[in-house]
Scaffold this active site. Structure first.
Site, short mmCIF file in Angstrom:
data_model
loop_
_atom_site.label_atom_id
_atom_site.label_comp_id
_atom_site.label_asym_id
_atom_site.label_seq_id
_atom_site.Cartn_x
_atom_site.Cartn_y
_atom_site.Cartn_z
N ASP A 46 0.83 -1.21 0.00
CA ASP A 46 0.00 0.00 0.00
C ASP A 46 0.87 1.26 0.00
O ASP A 46 2.03 1.23 0.42
CB ASP A 46 -0.89 -0.02 1.24
N GLU B 280 -4.84 4.82 -6.42
CA GLU B 280 -5.74 5.45 -5.44
C GLU B 280 -5.97 6.93 -5.79
O GLU B 280 -5.22 7.54 -6.53
CB GLU B 280 -5.12 5.37 -4.04
#
Length: 400
Positions: free
Chosen positions: A297, A353
């Protein structure tokens, strides 16, 4: 022109541009406008007239430059917010934009040169009319200690929200990410940045995770009964992976729901994996052996991304949203393209994202990006809201 109750300092070593900037600020109705040709002169003015609301600041000048000036006024509390105005190259200005908040100053914007009065007006109003922060808003945030967070969990005030991940080409929902929001008794929705430090510094991290896991598996089962196959992603911390019992406990919970490991993704931030222990590495391998996906992430914001990709068994990259916000900059586009190529070479999927506009969506499609998430498609929502959204949602016009 309506008067603006703002005190503004113009720091500009080019006399003509300084005069133009001061004239535009006065034309916009600023209460007080002060001008200086270098940092030392600007500091003398501030020591004489007191703090200002905004500094319109050039960066490169003889003597004390704009960076040293900002360092000094930040320590002294002499400037509230900053507007950068410089003709330096974009990469240098981009780095300067990152520096301003790190100094404790509010960055209103970077207007470049030549200065446009409409752009300047928008930034002044942005500062003047920003939403007020009331004591009622701050109260629950200030009380986010370990005892209150523990009580919140005991009273089931921590609610799991889910944000969809989208196939950018077809518009299909390929999964959701589980996130926690605190429904405070005051009626405020407290963000994770306020309560997560207390959770991480106590013994509550696993309690929160397994609450999320159960909520996510309940969502999966209900969504599947309605014809929606959802992979659910959960955030894990390396300290949790260092617990040798973690994977077996996850396996038992999955067994209780009758669901396979392939329905889950576990996201780990690269910054937390600088020193992966043997137990941590074994847990990652066992999760992969169960069929779970592993995602690195916030990719691109740490210091050891490539090393982590080579040594740890990840099969997904989540590219941090800061690259999407910089899509108009060649370096950010190059970073995204390179990450997509890296993912393809390593056989890893890439999820981008922070997609917020149709223009960003189209630019990512042009770069070859296939998966993403962001407010353009959906904000985080409760389980029931997500189930309704899945049944009633309308595809964005930009989906092809």
């Amino acid at each position: 022109m309506q008067a603006l109750p703002l005190r503004v300092l113009v720091l500009e070593d080019h006399l003509f541009q300084q005069t133009v900037a001061a004239s535009q600020l006065k034309q916009l109705g600023c209460q007080d406008v002060f001008s200086a040709s270098n940092g030392a002169q600007a500091l003398e003015i501030l020591q004489r007239v007191g703090p200002v609301d905004i500094a319109l600041c050039d960066l490169h000048m003889e003597g004390m430059d704009g960076l040293e000036f900002l360092h000094r006024v930040a320590r002294a509390g002499l400037v509230g917010a900053v507007i950068l105005s410089s003709s330096l190259s974009e990469d240098v200005r981009r780095a300067a934009r990152q520096l301003v908040p790190l100094l404790g100053l509010e960055l209103l914007g970077d207007v470049g040169k030549p200065l446009r009065i409409d752009t300047l007006e928008a930034l002044l109003k942005k500062h003047l009319y920003k939403p007020a922060v009331t004591s009622a808003t701050l109260k629950p945030f200030a009380l986010a200690g370990i005892d209150e967070v523990r009580s919140a969990m005991q009273h089931q005030q921590m609610e799991t929200y889910f944000q969809p991940k989208i196939n950018l080409l077809m518009g299909d929902v390929v999964g959701v990410e589980a996130l926690t929001r605190w429904n405070h008794p005051s009626g405020e929705m407290v963000p994770p940045a306020v309560f997560m430090p207390a959770i991480e510094s106590s013994d509550l991290l696993n309690d929160l995770f397994f609450t999320q896991l159960n909520h996510g598996l309940e969502l999966q089962r209900q969504a599947w009964s309605r014809g929606h196959l959802l992979n659910v992603a959960f955030n894990l911390e390396p300290v949790q992976l260092s617990n040798p019992e973690l994977v077996s406990t996850i396996k038992n919970v999955l067994y209780g729901y009758g669901l396979p490991g392939s329905t889950l993704t576990f996201e780990l931030t690269e910054s937390g994996l600088l020193e992966a222990s043997a137990t941590c590495l074994e847990s990652l391998v066992r999760l992969r052996m169960m069929g779970c996906r592993l995602s690195i992430d916030d990719f691109g914001v740490g210091f050891s991304s490539l090393q982590r990709l080579c040594r740890l068994p990840f099969n997904e990259i989540k590219l941090d949203g800061q690259f999407v916000r910089g899509l108009d900059e060649p370096r950010c586009r190059a970073a995204i393209s390179s990450t997509l190529a890296l993912g393809a070479t390593l056989g890893m999927s890439v999820v981008v994202e922070g997609i917020e506009t149709p223009e960003q969506h189209q630019q990512l499609l042009d770069l070859g990006c296939a998966q993403g998430q962001g407010f353009l498609f959906a904000k985080p929502m409760t389980k029931q809201d997500l189930l309704v959204w899945l049944e009633t949602r309308v595809m964005p016009d930009t989906i092809i």
